[in-house]
Design an enzyme around this catalytic site. Structure first.
Site, PDB file in Angstrom:
ATOM      1  N   HIS A 134       0.838  -1.201   0.000  1.00 11.71           N
ATOM      2  CA  HIS A 134       0.000   0.000   0.000  1.00 11.71           C
ATOM      3  C   HIS A 134       0.871   1.249   0.000  1.00 11.71           C
ATOM      4  O   HIS A 134       0.973   1.940  -1.006  1.00 11.71           O
ATOM      5  CB  HIS A 134      -0.956  -0.019   1.209  1.00 11.71           C
ATOM      6  CG  HIS A 134      -1.811   1.192   1.317  1.00 11.71           C
ATOM      7  ND1 HIS A 134      -1.961   1.888   2.498  1.00 11.71           N
ATOM      8  CD2 HIS A 134      -2.557   1.849   0.401  1.00 11.71           C
ATOM      9  CE1 HIS A 134      -2.774   2.919   2.294  1.00 11.71           C
ATOM     10  NE2 HIS A 134      -3.141   2.925   1.039  1.00 11.71           N
ATOM     11  N   CYS A 158      -0.032   0.299   9.781  1.00 10.57           N
ATOM     12  CA  CYS A 158      -0.218   1.665   9.278  1.00 10.57           C
ATOM     13  C   CYS A 158      -1.652   1.920   8.816  1.00 10.57           C
ATOM     14  O   CYS A 158      -2.270   2.895   9.219  1.00 10.57           O
ATOM     15  CB  CYS A 158       0.754   1.951   8.142  1.00 10.57           C
ATOM     16  SG  CYS A 158       2.478   1.962   8.663  1.00 10.57           S
ATOM     17  N   HIS A 159      -2.185   1.039   7.975  1.00  9.38           N
ATOM     18  CA  HIS A 159      -3.520   1.263   7.419  1.00  9.38           C
ATOM     19  C   HIS A 159      -4.393   0.017   7.436  1.00  9.38           C
ATOM     20  O   HIS A 159      -5.434  -0.018   6.799  1.00  9.38           O
ATOM     21  CB  HIS A 159      -3.412   1.818   5.992  1.00  9.38           C
ATOM     22  CG  HIS A 159      -2.653   3.104   5.935  1.00  9.38           C
ATOM     23  ND1 HIS A 159      -1.330   3.158   5.575  1.00  9.38           N
ATOM     24  CD2 HIS A 159      -3.016   4.377   6.235  1.00  9.38           C
ATOM     25  CE1 HIS A 159      -0.914   4.411   5.635  1.00  9.38           C
ATOM     26  NE2 HIS A 159      -1.908   5.169   6.042  1.00  9.38           N
ATOM     27  N   GLY A 160      -3.955  -1.033   8.122  1.00  7.77           N
ATOM     28  CA  GLY A 160      -4.793  -2.198   8.349  1.00  7.77           C
ATOM     29  C   GLY A 160      -4.838  -3.234   7.247  1.00  7.77           C
ATOM     30  O   GLY A 160      -5.773  -4.037   7.201  1.00  7.77           O
ATOM     31  N   PRO A 173      -6.313  -1.783   2.331  1.00  6.39           N
ATOM     32  CA  PRO A 173      -6.078  -0.990   1.118  1.00  6.39           C
ATOM     33  C   PRO A 173      -4.962  -1.478   0.194  1.00  6.39           C
ATOM     34  O   PRO A 173      -4.842  -0.994  -0.919  1.00  6.39           O
ATOM     35  CB  PRO A 173      -5.734   0.395   1.675  1.00  6.39           C
ATOM     36  CG  PRO A 173      -5.119   0.116   3.004  1.00  6.39           C
ATOM     37  CD  PRO A 173      -5.856  -1.093   3.543  1.00  6.39           C
TER      38      PRO A 173
END
Length: 196
Positions: A134, A158-160, A173
């Site tokens: 990502h 960081c963003h799952g 993501p």
């Protein structure tokens, strides 16, 4: 009145003016010599410029990484370094292999089988770059006791983004699976990353 021997009598056309023509072979030789000289000069100038683009010795030394697999037990993973990036080396258990094989490819965002991500005869060894696809964070899951997410592979804090036991993206993501670099087994307990 003086007479000129070269005078043309009235009513006659003058003789055509004769030009001196150079030897065509000499002209060709000069042209070829000039082009060759220019070509050699361009090569002398270009060679150092092209040569400076070659990787330095310290970069070449980092172009491959040898990993000793003998101390990695089934179910364990280690993090090492390959070209200044984290490299995850995981020894999959039979259960993890079965979980990865049971996932239908239609459920995957970036469909790849475990066989495509490992070497023949070494299906239990999963070697990937430890960089989330990502935004480049380092996922958790290689260290002892780290969060592996609901799919048992890796979890990017960081963003799952969540990866399964074959390091394939399952949720979040990230658009692609964790990257598998070129590598080859040099023995049953050693792998050279950076060469296929």
């Amino acid at each position: 009145m003086a007479t000129v021997d070269n005078a043309v009598p009235p009513g006659e056309s003058p003789e055509p003016f004769e030009e001196t023509v150079e030897n065509p072979r000499r002209r060709d030789y000069l042209s070829i010599g000039a082009v060759a000289f220019a070509g050699v000069g361009a090569g002398v100038i270009a060679l150092p410029l092209i040569n400076q683009m070659n990787p330095s010795e310290d970069v070449l030394a980092l172009s491959t990484t040898e990993v000793d697999l003998s101390s990695i037990e089934p179910g364990q993973a280690i993090t090492t370094s390959f070209r200044k990036q984290p490299l995850f080396v995981r020894n999959l258990t039979q259960k993890e292999i079965a979980e990865a094989d049971a996932v239908p490819l239609s459920d995957l965002r970036d469909p790849e089988t475990l066989e495509q991500r490992t070497k023949e005869g070494h299906k239990n060894w999963l070697i990937t770059l430890g960089v989330c696809t990502h935004l480049g964070c380092v996922p958790l899951g290689a260290g002892e006791g780290e969060n592996r997410g609901p799919y048992g592979g890796y979890f990017c804090p960081c963003h799952g983004s969540m990866y399964d036991t074959a390091a394939r993206i399952r949720q979040g993501p990230a658009p692609k699976n964790l990257f598998v670099p070129d590598y080859k087994f040099t023995s049953d307990t050693s792998v050279l990353v950076g060469e296929a």
